[in-house]
Design a protein around this motif. Structure first.
Motif, short mmCIF file in Angstrom:
data_model
loop_
_atom_site.label_atom_id
_atom_site.label_comp_id
_atom_site.label_asym_id
_atom_site.label_seq_id
_atom_site.Cartn_x
_atom_site.Cartn_y
_atom_site.Cartn_z
N GLY A 163 -13.54 2.98 9.23
CA GLY A 163 -12.24 2.87 10.74
C GLY A 163 -11.08 2.49 10.41
O GLY A 163 -9.77 3.10 10.69
N LEU A 164 -11.00 1.12 10.16
CA LEU A 164 -10.16 -0.13 9.69
C LEU A 164 -8.97 0.88 8.56
O LEU A 164 -8.02 0.99 8.59
N LEU A 165 -9.73 1.35 7.59
CA LEU A 165 -9.18 1.68 6.44
C LEU A 165 -8.70 3.34 6.30
O LEU A 165 -8.47 4.07 5.26
N GLU A 166 -8.99 3.82 7.84
CA GLU A 166 -9.13 5.32 7.57
C GLU A 166 -8.04 5.71 7.24
O GLU A 166 -7.13 5.19 8.08
N GLY A 167 -7.35 7.39 6.48
CA GLY A 167 -6.15 7.29 6.28
C GLY A 167 -5.26 6.91 4.86
O GLY A 167 -4.58 6.93 5.74
N ILE A 168 -5.73 5.81 4.94
CA ILE A 168 -5.19 4.86 4.02
C ILE A 168 -4.90 6.29 2.26
O ILE A 168 -5.25 6.96 1.94
N ASP A 169 -3.64 5.80 1.91
CA ASP A 169 -2.95 7.09 1.10
C ASP A 169 -4.00 6.02 -0.50
O ASP A 169 -3.84 5.10 -0.95
N GLU A 170 -4.50 7.53 -0.89
CA GLU A 170 -5.54 6.79 -2.02
C GLU A 170 -4.54 6.58 -3.68
O GLU A 170 -5.40 5.92 -4.17
N GLY A 171 -3.76 6.84 -3.64
CA GLY A 171 -2.69 6.32 -4.46
C GLY A 171 -1.99 5.23 -4.48
O GLY A 171 -1.84 5.14 -5.55
N SER A 172 -2.18 4.57 -3.25
CA SER A 172 -1.59 3.41 -3.46
C SER A 172 -3.16 2.14 -3.46
O SER A 172 -2.41 0.88 -3.87
N LEU A 173 -4.43 3.05 -3.79
CA LEU A 173 -5.19 1.99 -4.69
C LEU A 173 -5.69 1.32 -5.85
O LEU A 173 -4.26 2.67 -6.61
N ARG A 174 -5.57 0.38 -6.25
CA ARG A 174 -6.05 0.23 -8.13
C ARG A 174 -6.63 1.58 -8.29
O ARG A 174 -7.18 2.24 -7.68
N PRO A 175 -5.84 1.45 -9.99
CA PRO A 175 -6.22 3.33 -10.02
C PRO A 175 -7.92 2.68 -10.69
O PRO A 175 -8.79 1.67 -11.07
N GLY A 176 -8.33 4.17 -10.29
CA GLY A 176 -10.06 4.60 -10.92
C GLY A 176 -10.40 3.91 -9.44
O GLY A 176 -12.11 3.83 -9.52
#
Length: 227
Positions: A163-176
């Protein structure tokens, strides 16, 4: 022949009595949860007895069993109380939305700000739940019912982090790194065991713990961890 008097006043009195009885029962339930917290803190889950809890709350054993049914259920209520301020909020399903409302709106579009917000929320929960976490962990080792509750609370922890990470842009996460793996990583970093290791007996202050959680989440999860 005179008609019978209306029954409405009797119904009103009955309703008032019912509400008063429900309020009294609710006060007894809450008093028992607070008494259980004191006895658990002093004696641990294994050493605490329902007799001691009832005596501390100033109620009879019958009232305790009517209100909660068992020591295990009292521990579960205490855990929920420390989480939410209510012994029933988790059961009612309001916990995750309540957590999400703690996120500042500006953090929703800024991944680093989101990690800092998660760290702040984890710190606030840890401040309230340090004892509860230990009690459930210790109780799970000796009581299969508490072990079931512990497993359920772990599932709730995962739903909370999701719930706290919901909606975060997956492109902002580390590759893979997928969102599911990001949630898994967050569960390890922002965990009761991390809190116990760093704060007790590690000696971290709560400010230091919050900063460590935020820094570690940013480094572990985000593609660009620069400030």
């Amino acid at each position: 022949m005179a008609s019978a008097p209306p029954a409405r006043p009797a119904r009103i009195a009955e309703t008032r009595q019912k509400r008063a009885g429900e309020a009294m029962r609710q006060r007894s339930r809450e008093r028992l949860v607070l008494a259980a917290a004191e006895v658990f803190a002093e004696q641990g889950y294994a050493g605490a007895t329902v007799t001691a809890i009832a005596e501390r709350a100033g109620v009879s054993l019958r009232t305790l069993y009517t209100a909660w049914g068992s020591k295990r259920r009292l521990l579960r209520a205490y855990v929920e109380y420390t989480m939410t301020g209510s012994p029933t909020a988790v059961t009612e399903g309001t916990w995750v939305p309540q957590l999400q409302r703690l996120l500042d709106p500006e953090s929703l579009a800024d991944p680093q700000a989101r990690m800092r917000q998660v760290a702040r929320i984890v710190r606030e929960i840890a401040e309230r739940m340090g004892l509860a976490w230990r009690l459930v962990r210790d109780g799970a080792a000796i009581d299969p019912g508490v072990a079931e509750d512990h497993a359920e609370l772990e599932r709730l922890r995962r739903r909370s982090m999701a719930g706290l990470l919901e909606g975060i842009d997956e492109g902002s996460l580390r590759p893979g790194l997928t969102l599911d793996r990001a949630i898994d990583t967050t569960l390890v970093i922002a965990s009761p065991s991390a809190y116990e290791t760093l704060v007790h007996p590690g000696g971290y202050s709560m400010d230091e713990f919050e900063r460590w959680v935020g820094d570690t989440l940013i480094t572990a999860l985000l593609a660009d961890p620069r400030p």
